[in-house]
Design an enzyme around this catalytic site. Structure first.
Site, mmCIF file in Angstrom:
data_model
loop_
_atom_site.group_PDB
_atom_site.id
_atom_site.type_symbol
_atom_site.label_atom_id
_atom_site.label_comp_id
_atom_site.label_asym_id
_atom_site.label_seq_id
_atom_site.Cartn_x
_atom_site.Cartn_y
_atom_site.Cartn_z
ATOM 1 N N LEU A 47 0.856 -1.186 0.000
ATOM 2 C CA LEU A 47 0.000 0.000 0.000
ATOM 3 C C LEU A 47 0.890 1.232 0.000
ATOM 4 O O LEU A 47 1.402 1.665 1.043
ATOM 5 C CB LEU A 47 -0.942 -0.007 1.203
ATOM 6 C CG LEU A 47 -1.858 -1.228 1.364
ATOM 7 C CD1 LEU A 47 -2.882 -0.974 2.467
ATOM 8 C CD2 LEU A 47 -2.562 -1.582 0.056
ATOM 9 N N ASP A 48 1.093 1.799 -1.180
ATOM 10 C CA ASP A 48 2.031 2.900 -1.366
ATOM 11 C C ASP A 48 1.497 4.196 -0.754
ATOM 12 O O ASP A 48 0.330 4.556 -0.959
ATOM 13 C CB ASP A 48 2.289 3.101 -2.865
ATOM 14 C CG ASP A 48 3.191 4.286 -3.144
ATOM 15 O OD1 ASP A 48 4.383 4.190 -2.807
ATOM 16 O OD2 ASP A 48 2.698 5.300 -3.676
#
Length: 594
Positions: free
Chosen positions: A249-250
């Protein structure tokens, strides 16, 4: 008792109640629950999996290689003309030839069409960048190795169809982006850039100011709009179908924004992570979520939640502290930090790395190193060819945010300057990281010792390009087949270390870890397998001079045979001291498993 499916729906509803409190009405929330379960593909009791709480979905054999889809290409001219093998196919060939026995997973950095930031400004989430290959190439990799995929959830490209529709104020995306007024109080907003936060956009309905955490080509989503959430759950389902086993999850910490607040790590952001986990683990229960939150250590740890958010978190404090340890010859800060780190609960773990496609983040060192030490480290890295990226602090002053440098060059010397121990120091860094609690991640350019790419920095004007070299496949093969090449030496040495690590039960990501007190020049820790059958004492000389350790200080049990796994030699427990060469590491085990 309610069925698993009804429990799943109730749990999703609970998340949504919190996220959209004061935004959606009850009927809208119920409709959203139904839409999300359709998106993720859990529409019945038969399709609903019951996730086992606190289950470790990993073991000591798990090693993740981080790479771009085009870190290795056959030749640049051929790629441009469409004559060479697709980069994703070339990558798979390289992995199968050189890495098949040392990695379990491949993290392919964003492999979608993009407009900037080497992939992190996505134009279309649903297709593979045709310059890399197609979904068949992605699936070919996922059939042989665990696939880790980025979910770039905070922002997308200003050249995306969604944003074009926002500008036209018509079609999907017309209401997907977060806007604010220049008159809003935005003074508390925390972000890692010095560019202006708001981008003025001329839309069909007049001027709007779009929130841009990172750059004006990366426009931020507005998750207050549930249609944005639904679109991303559709994307997650697509990636699952194509073989993704781990989601990164950037920049997730910045997802929820509230003018007048720091707009980082807000409660709604944490709840969105919990929601994503609930949806994924009821659809594909062995899937792992890793949060990428390049923030101070205490804040980073909150993304474990109560073992109900991220399965793993990036151990962002490790790179600056470990590099500082090796260039200063003093492990006190690293040791103090490690003693404060809570052991991860079962079902959660740390994701350890020293280098990645980004630089060495300095925010995670805040509160661990003081400002003068961070400045000294940054100056040292600049001496070795590194670049410094800056952010704007609360007092409007610029502070170093990130050191951009290839890891092999970061290990070129010490605070005293370059020396002859570059490769030894480099291998010491990896040996320390490989033994720590957590899952190791190794950047492809670290695996083969790629140096600073000054030419690419000049070409792109971006500091981060220094560590994003693109290898010609034939040239790389030549280097790796040349015995005295530094690239061959590094790959061979790291491969041997990784093979040893993958066979030791005491190196399970959740095995016991205890920090040893051996003075400032020896960094040591003890690992014990979950079944308590194996112990490993990990001892590293982090200086450029020979060091000795009193055997009495590590308290080896006398009725056991002890063995250095790295040197493949028995330890003579009748002697008083162990001698370590500069940057030498010993893995002293009571069980030999190689």
């Amino acid at each position: 008792m309610d069925s698993h499916f009804l429990q799943f729906k109730a749990k999703v509803k609970h998340h949504l109640d919190f996220i959209y409190d004061g935004i959606l009405k009850e009927q809208e929330l119920d409709e959203l629950v139904t839409r999300l379960q359709i998106s993720i593909g859990v529409n019945s009791e038969e399709e609903c999996h019951y996730p086992t709480p606190h289950k470790n979905r990993w073991d000591e054999s798990d090693i993740i290689m981080i790479t771009y889809g085009d870190s290795i290409i056959e030749n640049s001219a051929g790629v441009e003309l469409g004559l060479s093998q697709k980069p994703l196919s070339t990558l798979l060939r390289f992995i199968n030839e050189y890495c098949h026995s040392i990695i379990s997973h491949v993290h392919i950095l964003p492999y979608f069409p993009y407009s900037s930031d080497d992939g992190f400004s996505i134009i279309d989430y649903s297709v593979v960048n045709q310059s890399l290959g197609d979904w068949n190439d992605i699936e070919a990799i996922s059939e042989q190795y665990g696939l880790m995929t980025d979910l770039v959830v905070n922002h997308c490209s200003a050249r995306s169809q969604w944003f074009e529709n926002f500008c036209k104020q018509d079609g999907v995306g017309n209401d997907y982006f977060f806007t604010a007024s220049p008159d809003d109080d935005l003074s508390k907003v925390v972000r890692p850039r010095t560019s202006s936060l708001l981008k003025e956009v001329d839309t069909a309905n007049g001027i709007k100011h779009v929130w841009c955490t990172f750059s004006h080509d990366q426009v931020d989503f507005d998750f207050r709009n549930p249609k944005v959430l639904v679109s991303f759950i559709d994307i997650i389902r697509l990636y699952l179908d194509k073989g993704t086993k781990i989601f990164r999850l950037d920049a997730i910490a910045f997802l929820w924004k509230v003018p007048g607040s720091p707009s980082i790590n807000l409660p709604q952001t944490h709840e969105v992570v919990r929601l994503i986990r609930t949806l994924i683990e009821h659809a594909e229960p062995d899937t792992i979520i890793i949060t990428e939150t390049n923030i101070p250590n205490v804040e980073n740890l909150t993304y474990f939640g109560n073992a109900n958010e991220a399965h793993a978190i990036y151990n962002f404090s490790l790179p600056p502290l470990l590099i500082n340890t090796l260039v200063s010859g003093d492990c006190q800060y690293l040791k103090t930090w490690m003693m404060r780190m809570p052991p991860a609960q079962n079902g959660t773990t740390y994701f350890n790395f020293i280098a990645s496609h980004d630089g060495i983040g300095l925010r995670p060192a805040e509160g661990l190193l003081d400002d003068s030490e961070i400045t000294e480290l940054a100056n040292c890295m600049q001496q070795f060819g590194g670049k410094i990226s800056w952010r704007q602090a609360d007092n409007a002053q610029q502070k170093p945010y990130e050191i951009n440098i290839a890891l092999i060059d970061a290990m070129k010397g010490t605070l005293k300057g370059p020396d002859q121990y570059q490769i030894q120091r480099y291998l010491c860094a990896h040996t320390i990281m490989l033994g720590l609690e957590g899952i190791p991640g190794i950047y492809i350019h670290s695996l083969i010792g790629t140096p600073n790419d000054e030419e690419k920095v000049l070409h792109t004007g971006q500091n981060r390009s220094i560590n994003r070299h693109r290898w010609d496949y034939k040239r790389l093969l030549h280097e790796l087949s040349t015995a005295d090449s530094s690239h061959a030496k590094i790959l061979n040495a790291l491969s041997e270390l990784i093979k040893i690590r993958r066979s030791q039960a005491a190196f399970h990501p959740n095995a016991t870890q205890f920090t040893l007190q051996l003075g400032p020049h020896i960094f040591g820790y003890w690992r014990q397998s979950i079944n308590r059958h194996q112990s490993i004492f990990c001892l590293s000389n982090i200086t450029d001079t020979k060091q000795e350790i009193a055997l009495s200080d590590i308290n080896l049990i006398e009725n056991n045979h002890w063995f250095d796994l790295i040197e493949e030699s028995l330890i003579d427990t009748t002697i008083n001291n162990l001698k370590l060469e500069p940057y030498q590491t010993m893995w002293i085990s009571n069980k030999v498993t190689v």
